[in-house]
Scaffold this motif. Structure first.
Motif, short mmCIF file in Angstrom:
data_model
loop_
_atom_site.label_atom_id
_atom_site.label_comp_id
_atom_site.label_asym_id
_atom_site.label_seq_id
_atom_site.Cartn_x
_atom_site.Cartn_y
_atom_site.Cartn_z
N VAL A 29 0.86 -1.17 0.00
CA VAL A 29 0.00 0.00 0.00
C VAL A 29 0.91 1.23 0.00
O VAL A 29 1.84 1.31 0.82
CB VAL A 29 -0.91 0.00 1.25
CG1 VAL A 29 -1.75 1.25 1.32
CG2 VAL A 29 -1.77 -1.25 1.29
N GLN A 30 0.67 2.15 -0.91
CA GLN A 30 1.45 3.38 -0.99
C GLN A 30 0.72 4.47 -0.21
O GLN A 30 -0.52 4.52 -0.22
CB GLN A 30 1.63 3.82 -2.45
CG GLN A 30 2.24 2.76 -3.34
CD GLN A 30 3.61 2.32 -2.87
OE1 GLN A 30 4.44 3.14 -2.51
NE2 GLN A 30 3.83 1.02 -2.85
N ALA A 31 1.49 5.35 0.44
CA ALA A 31 0.88 6.40 1.25
C ALA A 31 1.82 7.60 1.35
O ALA A 31 3.02 7.49 1.12
CB ALA A 31 0.60 5.86 2.66
N THR A 32 1.22 8.73 1.70
CA THR A 32 2.03 9.87 2.10
C THR A 32 2.27 9.72 3.60
O THR A 32 1.49 9.08 4.31
CB THR A 32 1.33 11.20 1.81
OG1 THR A 32 0.08 11.23 2.50
CG2 THR A 32 1.10 11.39 0.32
N PHE A 33 3.37 10.29 4.06
CA PHE A 33 3.71 10.20 5.48
C PHE A 33 3.91 11.59 6.04
O PHE A 33 4.70 12.38 5.51
CB PHE A 33 4.98 9.36 5.68
CG PHE A 33 5.38 9.26 7.13
CD1 PHE A 33 4.57 8.63 8.06
CD2 PHE A 33 6.58 9.80 7.57
CE1 PHE A 33 4.94 8.54 9.40
CE2 PHE A 33 6.97 9.72 8.89
CZ PHE A 33 6.14 9.07 9.81
N ASP A 34 3.18 11.89 7.10
CA ASP A 34 3.32 13.16 7.81
C ASP A 34 3.85 12.84 9.20
O ASP A 34 3.10 12.38 10.07
CB ASP A 34 1.97 13.87 7.88
CG ASP A 34 2.06 15.23 8.53
OD1 ASP A 34 3.15 15.84 8.51
OD2 ASP A 34 1.03 15.70 9.05
N PRO A 35 5.16 13.04 9.41
CA PRO A 35 5.75 12.66 10.70
C PRO A 35 5.35 13.61 11.83
O PRO A 35 5.18 14.81 11.61
CB PRO A 35 7.26 12.73 10.44
CG PRO A 35 7.39 13.74 9.35
CD PRO A 35 6.15 13.61 8.50
N ALA A 36 5.22 13.05 13.00
CA ALA A 36 5.05 13.83 14.22
C ALA A 36 6.44 14.00 14.84
O ALA A 36 7.37 13.26 14.49
CB ALA A 36 4.12 13.09 15.19
N PRO A 37 6.63 14.95 15.75
CA PRO A 37 7.94 15.10 16.39
C PRO A 37 8.45 13.81 17.04
O PRO A 37 9.65 13.56 17.08
CB PRO A 37 7.70 16.20 17.43
CG PRO A 37 6.57 17.01 16.86
CD PRO A 37 5.70 16.00 16.15
N ALA A 38 7.54 12.96 17.50
CA ALA A 38 7.94 11.71 18.15
C ALA A 38 8.63 10.75 17.18
O ALA A 38 9.28 9.79 17.61
CB ALA A 38 6.72 11.03 18.78
N PHE A 39 8.54 10.99 15.86
CA PHE A 39 9.18 10.13 14.87
C PHE A 39 10.69 10.38 14.79
O PHE A 39 11.45 9.50 14.36
CB PHE A 39 8.54 10.33 13.49
CG PHE A 39 9.12 9.47 12.41
CD1 PHE A 39 8.89 8.11 12.39
CD2 PHE A 39 9.92 10.01 11.42
CE1 PHE A 39 9.43 7.29 11.40
CE2 PHE A 39 10.46 9.23 10.41
CZ PHE A 39 10.21 7.86 10.41
N ASP A 40 11.13 11.55 15.18
CA ASP A 40 12.53 11.95 15.01
C ASP A 40 13.56 10.91 15.47
O ASP A 40 14.51 10.63 14.74
CB ASP A 40 12.81 13.30 15.68
CG ASP A 40 12.18 14.45 14.91
OD1 ASP A 40 11.80 14.26 13.73
OD2 ASP A 40 12.05 15.54 15.49
N PRO A 41 13.42 10.29 16.65
CA PRO A 41 14.42 9.30 17.07
C PRO A 41 14.48 8.05 16.17
O PRO A 41 15.48 7.35 16.17
CB PRO A 41 13.99 8.90 18.48
CG PRO A 41 13.05 9.95 18.94
CD PRO A 41 12.44 10.54 17.70
N TYR A 42 13.43 7.79 15.41
CA TYR A 42 13.36 6.59 14.58
C TYR A 42 13.72 6.86 13.12
O TYR A 42 13.91 5.94 12.34
CB TYR A 42 11.96 5.97 14.67
CG TYR A 42 11.53 5.78 16.09
CD1 TYR A 42 12.09 4.77 16.87
CD2 TYR A 42 10.62 6.64 16.70
CE1 TYR A 42 11.73 4.61 18.20
CE2 TYR A 42 10.25 6.49 18.02
CZ TYR A 42 10.81 5.48 18.77
OH TYR A 42 10.47 5.32 20.08
N ARG A 43 13.79 8.13 12.76
CA ARG A 43 14.05 8.50 11.36
C ARG A 43 15.32 7.85 10.83
O ARG A 43 15.37 7.37 9.72
CB ARG A 43 14.13 10.02 11.22
CG ARG A 43 14.35 10.46 9.78
CD ARG A 43 14.35 11.98 9.65
NE ARG A 43 13.15 12.58 10.16
CZ ARG A 43 11.98 12.65 9.52
NH1 ARG A 43 11.88 12.11 8.32
NH2 ARG A 43 10.95 13.25 10.06
N VAL A 44 16.36 7.82 11.63
CA VAL A 44 17.65 7.27 11.19
C VAL A 44 17.51 5.79 10.81
O VAL A 44 18.11 5.35 9.83
CB VAL A 44 18.71 7.52 12.28
CG1 VAL A 44 19.04 6.32 13.11
CG2 VAL A 44 19.94 8.12 11.71
#
Length: 114
Positions: A29-44
């Motif tokens: 499934v393809q999607a757009t992603f809108d990160p929340a600030p809580a995503f920052d530690p997992y971005r890497v």
């Protein structure tokens, strides 16, 4: 899954972002992603996963595949949940996030109550 369906990406009580379905393919499934600030530690971790996906598209070296699998295991170990309205969604799925684009593949055929 209909385009426009919105899922929140959660880890425990934290909302890491929202995924809005843009297309449903045979394998993902393809999607757009809108990160929340809580995503920052997992971005890497997700950036590393995307990097390995690009490398594997050009090189099927077994060592590179092992590294990619280790990164994927790290993502799976986060025990993420995709939740949509009505408190249903997925607990087991493969997820790729690259910038503001995401794709996911549920490992169960149907949504489940969460």
């Amino acid at each position: 899954m209909k385009p426009g369906t919105v899922y929140t990406l959660e880890r425990g009580p934290e909302v890491l972002g929202t995924l809005t379905v843009t297309d449903t393919g045979t394998f993902a499934v393809q999607a757009t992603f809108d990160p929340a600030p809580a995503f920052d530690p997992y971005r890497v971790l997700f950036d590393e996963d995307a990097r390995h996906a690009h490398l594997l598209a050009r090189d099927d070296d077994p060592a590179l595949l092992e590294q990619a699998e280790a990164v994927m295991e790290g993502i799976l170990a986060l025990n993420l949940v995709l939740r949509r309205e009505g408190d249903v969604g997925f607990r087991t799925f493969l997820l790729s996030i690259e910038g503001h684009v995401a794709s996911f593949r549920p490992l169960t055929p149907e949504e489940e109550p969460l």
